[in-house]
Design a protein around this motif. Structure first.
Motif, PDB file in Angstrom:
ATOM      1  N   GLN A   1       0.831  -1.201   0.000  1.00 39.90           N
ATOM      2  CA  GLN A   1       0.000   0.000   0.000  1.00 39.90           C
ATOM      3  C   GLN A   1       0.871   1.258   0.000  1.00 39.90           C
ATOM      4  O   GLN A   1       1.805   1.356   0.788  1.00 39.90           O
ATOM      5  CB  GLN A   1      -0.916   0.029   1.231  1.00 39.90           C
ATOM      6  N   PRO A   2       0.557   2.206  -0.868  1.00 38.55           N
ATOM      7  CA  PRO A   2       1.320   3.463  -0.857  1.00 38.55           C
ATOM      8  C   PRO A   2       0.972   4.294   0.370  1.00 38.55           C
ATOM      9  O   PRO A   2      -0.089   4.118   0.974  1.00 38.55           O
ATOM     10  CB  PRO A   2       0.852   4.159  -2.136  1.00 38.55           C
ATOM     11  N   ALA A   3       1.869   5.177   0.729  1.00 39.05           N
ATOM     12  CA  ALA A   3       1.644   6.093   1.844  1.00 39.05           C
ATOM     13  C   ALA A   3       1.851   7.520   1.342  1.00 39.05           C
ATOM     14  O   ALA A   3       2.893   7.832   0.767  1.00 39.05           O
ATOM     15  CB  ALA A   3       2.610   5.795   2.986  1.00 39.05           C
ATOM     16  N   VAL A   4       0.847   8.357   1.566  1.00 32.94           N
ATOM     17  CA  VAL A   4       0.893   9.752   1.142  1.00 32.94           C
ATOM     18  C   VAL A   4       0.910  10.627   2.383  1.00 32.94           C
ATOM     19  O   VAL A   4       0.070  10.488   3.254  1.00 32.94           O
ATOM     20  CB  VAL A   4      -0.330  10.117   0.267  1.00 32.94           C
TER      21      VAL A   4
ATOM     22  N   THR B   1       5.345   7.402  -0.652  1.00 31.77           N
ATOM     23  CA  THR B   1       6.111   6.170  -0.621  1.00 31.77           C
ATOM     24  C   THR B   1       5.300   5.162  -1.406  1.00 31.77           C
ATOM     25  O   THR B   1       4.147   4.885  -1.064  1.00 31.77           O
ATOM     26  CB  THR B   1       6.346   5.696   0.826  1.00 31.77           C
ATOM     27  N   SER B   2       5.889   4.642  -2.485  1.00 30.71           N
ATOM     28  CA  SER B   2       5.115   3.804  -3.397  1.00 30.71           C
ATOM     29  C   SER B   2       4.806   2.443  -2.799  1.00 30.71           C
ATOM     30  O   SER B   2       5.510   1.945  -1.929  1.00 30.71           O
ATOM     31  CB  SER B   2       5.861   3.639  -4.724  1.00 30.71           C
ATOM     32  N   GLY B   3       3.724   1.877  -3.319  1.00 24.29           N
ATOM     33  CA  GLY B   3       3.324   0.505  -3.031  1.00 24.29           C
ATOM     34  C   GLY B   3       3.184  -0.205  -4.357  1.00 24.29           C
ATOM     35  O   GLY B   3       3.948   0.066  -5.290  1.00 24.29           O
ATOM     36  N   ARG B   4       2.178  -1.072  -4.480  1.00 21.09           N
ATOM     37  CA  ARG B   4       1.908  -1.681  -5.784  1.00 21.09           C
ATOM     38  C   ARG B   4       1.570  -0.579  -6.772  1.00 21.09           C
ATOM     39  O   ARG B   4       0.979   0.440  -6.408  1.00 21.09           O
ATOM     40  CB  ARG B   4       0.763  -2.682  -5.680  1.00 21.09           C
ATOM     41  N   LEU B   5       1.945  -0.784  -8.032  1.00 17.30           N
ATOM     42  CA  LEU B   5       1.813   0.262  -9.036  1.00 17.30           C
ATOM     43  C   LEU B   5       0.382   0.767  -9.175  1.00 17.30           C
ATOM     44  O   LEU B   5       0.153   1.975  -9.193  1.00 17.30           O
ATOM     45  CB  LEU B   5       2.344  -0.228 -10.381  1.00 17.30           C
TER      46      LEU B   5
ATOM     47  N   THR C   1      -0.561   2.862  -6.204  1.00 15.98           N
ATOM     48  CA  THR C   1       0.210   4.099  -6.179  1.00 15.98           C
ATOM     49  C   THR C   1      -0.349   5.090  -7.194  1.00 15.98           C
ATOM     50  O   THR C   1      -0.547   6.272  -6.883  1.00 15.98           O
ATOM     51  CB  THR C   1       1.706   3.814  -6.439  1.00 15.98           C
ATOM     52  N   ALA C   2      -0.639   4.617  -8.406  1.00 15.90           N
ATOM     53  CA  ALA C   2      -1.236   5.486  -9.427  1.00 15.90           C
ATOM     54  C   ALA C   2      -2.602   5.993  -8.957  1.00 15.90           C
ATOM     55  O   ALA C   2      -2.914   7.174  -9.131  1.00 15.90           O
ATOM     56  CB  ALA C   2      -1.359   4.749 -10.753  1.00 15.90           C
ATOM     57  N   ASP C   3      -3.395   5.121  -8.352  1.00 21.05           N
ATOM     58  CA  ASP C   3      -4.702   5.543  -7.834  1.00 21.05           C
ATOM     59  C   ASP C   3      -4.550   6.629  -6.763  1.00 21.05           C
ATOM     60  O   ASP C   3      -5.347   7.572  -6.712  1.00 21.05           O
ATOM     61  CB  ASP C   3      -5.475   4.357  -7.257  1.00 21.05           C
ATOM     62  N   SER C   4      -3.528   6.510  -5.922  1.00 22.70           N
ATOM     63  CA  SER C   4      -3.285   7.525  -4.885  1.00 22.70           C
ATOM     64  C   SER C   4      -2.986   8.883  -5.510  1.00 22.70           C
ATOM     65  O   SER C   4      -3.470   9.915  -5.032  1.00 22.70           O
ATOM     66  CB  SER C   4      -2.112   7.117  -3.992  1.00 22.70           C
TER      67      SER C   4
ATOM     68  N   ILE D   1      -3.927   9.884  -8.520  1.00 16.94           N
ATOM     69  CA  ILE D   1      -5.160  10.366  -9.148  1.00 16.94           C
ATOM     70  C   ILE D   1      -6.091  10.968  -8.097  1.00 16.94           C
ATOM     71  O   ILE D   1      -6.728  11.994  -8.347  1.00 16.94           O
ATOM     72  CB  ILE D   1      -5.835   9.241  -9.953  1.00 16.94           C
ATOM     73  N   GLU D   2      -6.139  10.378  -6.921  1.00 19.78           N
ATOM     74  CA  GLU D   2      -6.941  10.952  -5.827  1.00 19.78           C
ATOM     75  C   GLU D   2      -6.438  12.351  -5.455  1.00 19.78           C
ATOM     76  O   GLU D   2      -7.242  13.249  -5.194  1.00 19.78           O
ATOM     77  CB  GLU D   2      -6.909  10.037  -4.598  1.00 19.78           C
ATOM     78  N   LEU D   3      -5.120  12.534  -5.421  1.00 22.31           N
ATOM     79  CA  LEU D   3      -4.564  13.859  -5.119  1.00 22.31           C
ATOM     80  C   LEU D   3      -4.992  14.865  -6.181  1.00 22.31           C
ATOM     81  O   LEU D   3      -5.351  16.004  -5.863  1.00 22.31           O
ATOM     82  CB  LEU D   3      -3.036  13.804  -5.054  1.00 22.31           C
ATOM     83  N   ILE D   4      -4.951  14.455  -7.453  1.00 27.24           N
ATOM     84  CA  ILE D   4      -5.346  15.341  -8.546  1.00 27.24           C
ATOM     85  C   ILE D   4      -6.821  15.689  -8.432  1.00 27.24           C
ATOM     86  O   ILE D   4      -7.210  16.854  -8.515  1.00 27.24           O
ATOM     87  CB  ILE D   4      -5.034  14.694  -9.917  1.00 27.24           C
ATOM     88  N   ARG D   5      -7.645  14.678  -8.234  1.00 33.51           N
ATOM     89  CA  ARG D   5      -9.102  14.916  -8.142  1.00 33.51           C
ATOM     90  C   ARG D   5      -9.464  15.792  -6.960  1.00 33.51           C
ATOM     91  O   ARG D   5     -10.355  16.620  -7.059  1.00 33.51           O
ATOM     92  CB  ARG D   5      -9.838  13.592  -8.080  1.00 33.51           C
ATOM     93  N   ALA D   6      -8.774  15.606  -5.846  1.00 37.50           N
ATOM     94  CA  ALA D   6      -9.063  16.417  -4.656  1.00 37.50           C
ATOM     95  C   ALA D   6      -8.713  17.878  -4.876  1.00 37.50           C
ATOM     96  O   ALA D   6      -9.303  18.762  -4.262  1.00 37.50           O
ATOM     97  CB  ALA D   6      -8.298  15.873  -3.452  1.00 37.50           C
TER      98      ALA D   6
END
Length: 186
Positions: free
Chosen positions: A110-113, A156-160, A163-166, A168-173
């Motif tokens: 799991q990525p950590a933001v 901090t990346s996790g599975r690709l 990580t990409a979904d994380s 995209i969530e930052l962009i959408r927010a």
């Protein structure tokens, strides 16, 4: 690496091997446009980035991860590089950066933001920037201008895919609702 969104740029910064190119290509597979890999020119006057079109370096592991994510790539015999034409980029204009992601490789799936202050992001980018003939004060002012326009994060990346979904969530927010005035006019 610079990713183009409808609101401006997403700058992915980090050490060699952190996964910047692979993450950028995963975002391309999800409909975003790649601006460049590894090199951007910083406009000191306004803090915008001008992407320098370059090939993306993708090793076998990155290619395998991207294929698993559904991205169509040239066969491995084509080498380890994707040219700008391979991912649909002709020319990308200078743009403001709306998000800065400082990427590091993680051990967890799991990525950590973690949100960062703009000052922390500016200092981190200052350490990764070629100064040329500029003084420390000029470079600090330029990276501060760049960061002052952005929402900044350490990822901090996790599975690709996650990580990409994380990202995209930052962009959408940070993207205004339809009909809302834009943050900037490029």
């Amino acid at each position: 690496a610079l990713v183009v969104t409808s609101q401006g740029g997403l700058l992915i910064s980090g050490p060699s091997g952190a996964g910047k190119s692979t993450l950028t290509m995963a975002l391309v597979a999800r409909g975003y446009k790649a601006g460049t890999d590894d090199a951007n020119l910083l406009t000191a006057e306004n803090g915008w980035l001008c992407p320098v079109p370059r090939c993306f370096h993708l090793d076998r592991q990155s290619r395998a991860l991207l294929r698993e994510a559904g991205m169509r790539l040239p066969e491995d015999g084509a080498g380890e590089f994707l040219t700008p034409a391979d991912y649909g980029v002709t020319a990308v204009p200078a743009m403001p950066v709306r998000w800065i992601v400082l990427l590091s490789r993680g051990d967890s799936p799991q990525p950590a933001v973690v949100p960062l202050s703009q000052a922390e992001a500016a200092v981190a980018m200052l350490q990764q920037t070629d100064w040329g003939d500029r003084s420390a004060s000029e470079m600090l002012a330029a990276t501060s201008r760049l960061a002052s326009q952005a929402k900044c994060y350490r990822l901090t990346s996790g599975r690709l895919a996650e990580t990409a979904d994380s990202v995209i969530e930052l962009i959408r927010a940070g993207t205004p609702e339809p009909g809302a005035p834009p943050d900037c006019a490029p």
